[in-house]
Design an enzyme around this catalytic site. Structure first.
Site, PDB file in Angstrom:
ATOM      1  N   HIS A 106       0.916  -1.228  -0.037  1.00 41.21           N
ATOM      2  CA  HIS A 106      -0.406  -0.209   0.067  1.00 41.21           C
ATOM      3  C   HIS A 106       0.211   1.676   0.149  1.00 41.21           C
ATOM      4  CE1 HIS A 106      -3.281   2.629   0.970  1.00 41.21           C
ATOM      5  NE2 HIS A 106      -2.453   3.269   1.960  1.00 41.21           N
ATOM      6  N   GLU A 107       2.234   1.218   1.043  1.00 45.69           N
ATOM      7  CA  GLU A 107       2.943   2.622   0.993  1.00 45.69           C
ATOM      8  C   GLU A 107       3.976   2.534  -0.727  1.00 45.69           C
ATOM      9  OE1 GLU A 107       2.639   4.414   2.935  1.00 45.69           O
ATOM     10  OE2 GLU A 107       0.872   3.000   3.995  1.00 45.69           O
ATOM     11  N   HIS A 110       1.535   4.538  -2.765  1.00 42.48           N
ATOM     12  CA  HIS A 110       1.508   5.971  -2.856  1.00 42.48           C
ATOM     13  C   HIS A 110       3.049   6.693  -3.385  1.00 42.48           C
ATOM     14  CE1 HIS A 110      -1.438   6.812  -0.352  1.00 42.48           C
ATOM     15  NE2 HIS A 110      -1.362   5.722   0.839  1.00 42.48           N
ATOM     16  N   HIS A 114       2.782   8.870  -7.093  1.00 37.51           N
ATOM     17  CA  HIS A 114       3.626  10.345  -6.624  1.00 37.51           C
ATOM     18  C   HIS A 114       4.339  10.230  -7.979  1.00 37.51           C
ATOM     19  CE1 HIS A 114       7.276  12.933  -4.890  1.00 37.51           C
ATOM     20  NE2 HIS A 114       6.579  13.598  -5.389  1.00 37.51           N
TER      21      HIS A 114
END
Length: 233
Positions: A106-107, A110, A114
């Site tokens: 999940h991270e 991100h 980006h």
């Protein structure tokens, strides 16, 4: 002064909106901790650690300039776009559980957002400093406005708090999209089996509920502020 009490109106108007949102937030926190802890005990069949999964996903998506770091704390995992660093908590960094690799992916999602310039993430990052200031200053400005009789000060507090509400609203698509990317990357990379997809989704869905609850609380607080403002008039 807290968010629930006003020296002028006791518990004040708007609590009928705020209390259910607070209950939802409490439930969401319990849900995410319970689900995370449950699947923290279930090892992924291929034995990958969260750090290994995060690094592999980043490399697969051409993000070799993003570092993966260890950070202390519980559920403190996050991606910092300012320095391009993905930080993982002890349970995730070294863990080989379904929960560990799901959170790591999940991270990494991100970081992918980006990297591709995902618009909602850019909007959230832009709003972040204003939202942080607004959520901290709102009650000082509102109470100051009541004490001094300056309606403009109350309006300024409400306006700043609106940025915090907007931040919470835009956070939802950002988080849901990161979770979708996570599942996709876990499948494509062969990090989970077909039987492990469902529990991985459960971990990510439980985490997403906390953002829904945070949005509900912020909207309820805004309604309460507006009712207090109208009562002042």
């Amino acid at each position: 002064m807290g968010l629930f009490y006003s020296p002028y109106y006791g518990f004040g108007p708007g609590m009928i909106f705020l209390l259910p949102a607070i209950i939802l937030a409490m439930y969401a926190q319990a849900k995410v901790r319970g689900t995370f802890n449950k699947y923290l005990q279930v090892s992924n069949r291929k034995g990958y650690t969260g750090a290994q999964v995060a690094r592999a996903i980043l490399d697969r998506n051409g993000l070799r300039d993003v570092d993966v770091e260890y950070i202390g704390g519980y559920l403190s995992d996050h991606y910092d776009p300012r320095v391009k660093v993905l930080r993982l908590s002890p349970q995730v960094f070294n863990g080989t559980s379904i929960a560990s690799i799901s959170v790591a992916a999940h991270e990494a999602g991100h970081a992918i957002q980006h990297g591709v310039g995902y618009v909602p993430l850019t909007m959230r990052n832009t709003l972040a400093p204003i939202a942080s200031f607004g959520s901290q200053a709102v009650w000082m400005l509102v109470l100051g406005g009541f004490i001094l009789g300056w309606t403009g000060l109350i309006d300024l507090g409400i306006l700043l708090y609106m940025a915090a509400v907007a931040f919470q609203i835009i956070t939802l698509p950002v988080e849901f999209n990161a979770s979708s990317r996570a599942i996709e990357q876990l499948e494509i990379g062969g990090f989970i089996t077909s039987e492990e997809i469902r529990p991985s989704r459960k971990v990510l869905n439980a985490a997403a509920l906390t953002y829904v609850a945070a949005m509900a609380v912020s909207i309820a607080q805004l309604i309460r502020l507006l009712l207090l403002r109208n009562r002042r008039d």
